[in-house]
Design a protein around this motif. Structure first.
Motif, PDB file in Angstrom:
ATOM      1  N   LEU A 135      -4.181  15.189 -13.135  1.00 39.06           N
ATOM      2  CA  LEU A 135      -5.195  16.185 -12.800  1.00 39.06           C
ATOM      3  C   LEU A 135      -5.334  17.282 -13.847  1.00 39.06           C
ATOM      4  CD1 LEU A 135      -4.485  16.692  -8.981  1.00 39.06           C
ATOM      5  CD2 LEU A 135      -6.127  15.145 -10.068  1.00 39.06           C
ATOM      6  N   LEU A 136      -4.413  17.346 -14.783  1.00 41.17           N
ATOM      7  CA  LEU A 136      -4.485  18.412 -15.779  1.00 41.17           C
ATOM      8  C   LEU A 136      -5.474  18.038 -16.882  1.00 41.17           C
ATOM      9  CD1 LEU A 136      -0.730  19.394 -16.048  1.00 41.17           C
ATOM     10  CD2 LEU A 136      -2.498  20.249 -14.510  1.00 41.17           C
ATOM     11  N   GLY A 137      -6.132  19.068 -17.417  1.00 42.72           N
ATOM     12  CA  GLY A 137      -7.140  18.830 -18.440  1.00 42.72           C
ATOM     13  C   GLY A 137      -8.532  18.655 -17.872  1.00 42.72           C
ATOM     14  N   LEU A 138      -8.665  18.713 -16.536  1.00 37.61           N
ATOM     15  CA  LEU A 138      -9.983  18.619 -15.907  1.00 37.61           C
ATOM     16  C   LEU A 138     -10.498  20.025 -15.627  1.00 37.61           C
ATOM     17  CD1 LEU A 138      -9.263  15.791 -13.305  1.00 37.61           C
ATOM     18  CD2 LEU A 138     -10.490  15.571 -15.478  1.00 37.61           C
ATOM     19  N   PRO A 139     -11.739  20.325 -15.973  1.00 33.14           N
ATOM     20  CA  PRO A 139     -12.259  21.671 -15.758  1.00 33.14           C
ATOM     21  C   PRO A 139     -12.626  21.914 -14.295  1.00 33.14           C
ATOM     22  CG  PRO A 139     -13.944  20.308 -16.748  1.00 33.14           C
ATOM     23  CD  PRO A 139     -12.687  19.480 -16.700  1.00 33.14           C
ATOM     24  N   ARG A 140     -12.702  23.185 -13.942  1.00 27.30           N
ATOM     25  CA  ARG A 140     -13.002  23.594 -12.567  1.00 27.30           C
ATOM     26  C   ARG A 140     -14.287  22.969 -12.057  1.00 27.30           C
ATOM     27  NH1 ARG A 140     -16.330  27.382 -10.544  1.00 27.30           N
ATOM     28  NH2 ARG A 140     -16.859  28.027 -12.662  1.00 27.30           N
ATOM     29  N   ASP A 141     -15.343  22.978 -12.847  1.00 30.07           N
ATOM     30  CA  ASP A 141     -16.638  22.475 -12.371  1.00 30.07           C
ATOM     31  C   ASP A 141     -16.577  20.984 -12.073  1.00 30.07           C
ATOM     32  OD1 ASP A 141     -17.716  24.985 -12.540  1.00 30.07           O
ATOM     33  OD2 ASP A 141     -18.743  24.640 -14.456  1.00 30.07           O
ATOM     34  N   TYR A 142     -15.842  20.234 -12.879  1.00 28.90           N
ATOM     35  CA  TYR A 142     -15.725  18.788 -12.624  1.00 28.90           C
ATOM     36  C   TYR A 142     -14.970  18.532 -11.321  1.00 28.90           C
ATOM     37  CZ  TYR A 142     -14.560  13.881 -13.024  1.00 28.90           C
ATOM     38  OH  TYR A 142     -14.430  12.537 -12.751  1.00 28.90           O
ATOM     39  N   ILE A 143     -13.869  19.252 -11.124  1.00 32.83           N
ATOM     40  CA  ILE A 143     -13.097  19.068  -9.895  1.00 32.83           C
ATOM     41  C   ILE A 143     -13.934  19.419  -8.678  1.00 32.83           C
ATOM     42  CG2 ILE A 143     -11.047  19.838  -8.627  1.00 32.83           C
ATOM     43  CD1 ILE A 143      -9.749  20.382 -11.394  1.00 32.83           C
ATOM     44  N   ASN A 144     -14.666  20.543  -8.749  1.00 34.43           N
ATOM     45  CA  ASN A 144     -15.557  20.928  -7.649  1.00 34.43           C
ATOM     46  C   ASN A 144     -16.568  19.825  -7.362  1.00 34.43           C
ATOM     47  OD1 ASN A 144     -14.633  23.419  -6.793  1.00 34.43           O
ATOM     48  ND2 ASN A 144     -15.766  24.537  -8.350  1.00 34.43           N
ATOM     49  N   ALA A 145     -17.157  19.284  -8.420  1.00 36.05           N
ATOM     50  CA  ALA A 145     -18.192  18.260  -8.249  1.00 36.05           C
ATOM     51  C   ALA A 145     -17.634  17.016  -7.577  1.00 36.05           C
ATOM     52  CB  ALA A 145     -18.806  17.906  -9.605  1.00 36.05           C
ATOM     53  N   GLN A 146     -16.410  16.628  -7.929  1.00 34.98           N
ATOM     54  CA  GLN A 146     -15.834  15.423  -7.332  1.00 34.98           C
ATOM     55  C   GLN A 146     -15.475  15.643  -5.870  1.00 34.98           C
ATOM     56  OE1 GLN A 146     -16.224  12.647  -9.162  1.00 34.98           O
ATOM     57  NE2 GLN A 146     -17.158  14.242 -10.430  1.00 34.98           N
ATOM     58  N   PHE A 147     -14.934  16.802  -5.535  1.00 38.35           N
ATOM     59  CA  PHE A 147     -14.679  17.090  -4.122  1.00 38.35           C
ATOM     60  C   PHE A 147     -15.981  17.091  -3.330  1.00 38.35           C
ATOM     61  CE2 PHE A 147     -10.370  18.832  -5.079  1.00 38.35           C
ATOM     62  CZ  PHE A 147      -9.680  18.179  -4.059  1.00 38.35           C
ATOM     63  N   GLY A 148     -17.039  17.667  -3.908  1.00 39.79           N
ATOM     64  CA  GLY A 148     -18.331  17.648  -3.231  1.00 39.79           C
ATOM     65  C   GLY A 148     -18.840  16.234  -3.026  1.00 39.79           C
ATOM     66  N   ALA A 149     -18.626  15.376  -4.015  1.00 39.51           N
ATOM     67  CA  ALA A 149     -19.073  13.987  -3.893  1.00 39.51           C
ATOM     68  C   ALA A 149     -18.307  13.263  -2.796  1.00 39.51           C
ATOM     69  CB  ALA A 149     -18.908  13.269  -5.234  1.00 39.51           C
ATOM     70  N   TRP A 150     -16.990  13.525  -2.676  1.00 38.29           N
ATOM     71  CA  TRP A 150     -16.222  12.907  -1.597  1.00 38.29           C
ATOM     72  C   TRP A 150     -16.673  13.424  -0.227  1.00 38.29           C
ATOM     73  CZ3 TRP A 150     -12.078  13.700  -5.556  1.00 38.29           C
ATOM     74  CH2 TRP A 150     -11.645  12.473  -6.097  1.00 38.29           C
ATOM     75  N   LYS A 151     -16.875  14.752  -0.121  1.00 37.05           N
ATOM     76  CA  LYS A 151     -17.265  15.318   1.170  1.00 37.05           C
ATOM     77  C   LYS A 151     -18.631  14.796   1.611  1.00 37.05           C
ATOM     78  CE  LYS A 151     -16.330  19.687   2.186  1.00 37.05           C
ATOM     79  NZ  LYS A 151     -15.200  19.722   3.152  1.00 37.05           N
ATOM     80  N   ASN A 152     -19.516  14.569   0.654  1.00 42.71           N
ATOM     81  CA  ASN A 152     -20.870  14.107   0.959  1.00 42.71           C
ATOM     82  C   ASN A 152     -21.002  12.588   0.909  1.00 42.71           C
ATOM     83  OD1 ASN A 152     -21.945  16.763   1.285  1.00 42.71           O
ATOM     84  ND2 ASN A 152     -21.970  16.984  -0.948  1.00 42.71           N
ATOM     85  N   GLN A 153     -19.870  11.899   0.713  1.00 42.37           N
ATOM     86  CA  GLN A 153     -19.813  10.442   0.682  1.00 42.37           C
ATOM     87  C   GLN A 153     -20.670   9.837  -0.435  1.00 42.37           C
ATOM     88  OE1 GLN A 153     -20.730   9.148   4.715  1.00 42.37           O
ATOM     89  NE2 GLN A 153     -18.673   9.665   5.400  1.00 42.37           N
ATOM     90  N   VAL A 154     -20.841  10.600  -1.506  1.00 43.01           N
ATOM     91  CA  VAL A 154     -21.513  10.076  -2.697  1.00 43.01           C
ATOM     92  C   VAL A 154     -20.513   9.318  -3.555  1.00 43.01           C
ATOM     93  CG1 VAL A 154     -22.770  10.704  -4.804  1.00 43.01           C
ATOM     94  CG2 VAL A 154     -23.223  11.918  -2.658  1.00 43.01           C
ATOM     95  N   ARG A 155     -19.280   9.790  -3.574  1.00 43.68           N
ATOM     96  CA  ARG A 155     -18.201   9.084  -4.266  1.00 43.68           C
ATOM     97  C   ARG A 155     -17.333   8.414  -3.219  1.00 43.68           C
ATOM     98  NH1 ARG A 155     -13.811  11.200  -8.847  1.00 43.68           N
ATOM     99  NH2 ARG A 155     -12.521   9.326  -8.774  1.00 43.68           N
ATOM    100  N   GLN A 156     -17.081   7.128  -3.398  1.00 40.37           N
ATOM    101  CA  GLN A 156     -16.263   6.366  -2.461  1.00 40.37           C
ATOM    102  C   GLN A 156     -15.294   5.500  -3.241  1.00 40.37           C
ATOM    103  OE1 GLN A 156     -19.418   4.296  -0.444  1.00 40.37           O
ATOM    104  NE2 GLN A 156     -19.663   5.897   1.109  1.00 40.37           N
TER     105      GLN A 156
END
Length: 206
Positions: A131-152
């Protein structure tokens, strides 16, 4: 005539996931991630479980063997870690993020990130990413994708389960703290499990 080498053929990958791998909200650092994780993500883009049109276009016609070759190549690359990124988040927010990452939140049934991603957050071979080396905006975007079921992912989708239990403020705290952390020199994915994983994940072999 261009040489028919893997390095030449993956220039389409390194055009975005650049050699120095200073990741951003759209193109994360993939060098050094476990080969099994990278392979699973290429499959997810190809088969529609992750949504990013450029990635889908790149891999939609590629066979499994070639995806494995690409994943293996990037897993063996270890460019220097990017420098620390400062955060404008309040100290209380960063402390909440640190606590979630290192201790979890039993009241919400949220395991610590380090329980799966390793004590150094450098991942676990063959299929759990660092998880290190990932920027805040990318991590936020991936959590949002999981919560919205865009990333599975393959079921059981452990990260979708974790994301569903976190508030937006929790996600912001985790991403803010992780975004300030830098991988220690020589950090590599762990190769042995020192304790049982707290959740079953479809992408992790039994």
């Amino acid at each position: 005539m261009l040489p028919d080498t893997l390095e030449q053929r993956i220039k389409a990958c390194t055009a975005c996931h650049a050699g120095k791998e200073r990741s951003d909200a759209f193109f994360p650092r993939i060098a050094g991630k476990p080969a099994g994780y990278l392979y699973n993500q290429l499959l997810n883009f190809r088969d529609g479980r992750r949504q990013y049109p450029l990635m889908t276009y790149m891999v939609e016609h590629l066979p499994d063997a070639y995806l494995r070759e690409i994943a293996a190549y990037f897993s063996q690359q270890h460019p220097p870690a990017a420098p620390a990124r400062p955060s404008a988040a309040a100290a209380a927010v960063l402390e909440r993020g640190r606590s979630l990452v290192t201790l979890g939140d039993p009241a919400k049934k949220v395991p610590a990130c380090i329980a799966c991603h390793g004590e150094q957050l450098s991942g676990l071979a063959p299929a759990i990413p660092g998880l290190l080396g990932l920027p805040r905006d990318y991590i936020n975007a991936q959590f949002g994708a999981w919560k919205n079921q865009v990333r599975q992912a393959h079921t059981p989708d452990c990260m979708a389960e974790v994301a569903s239990r976190l508030s937006d403020a929790d996600i912001a705290a985790v991403s803010s703290w992780l975004g300030t952390q830098v991988a220690p020199p020589g950090a590599r994915p762990a190769t042995t499990i020192t304790r049982p994983l707290p959740l079953k994940c479809g992408g992790v072999p039994e």
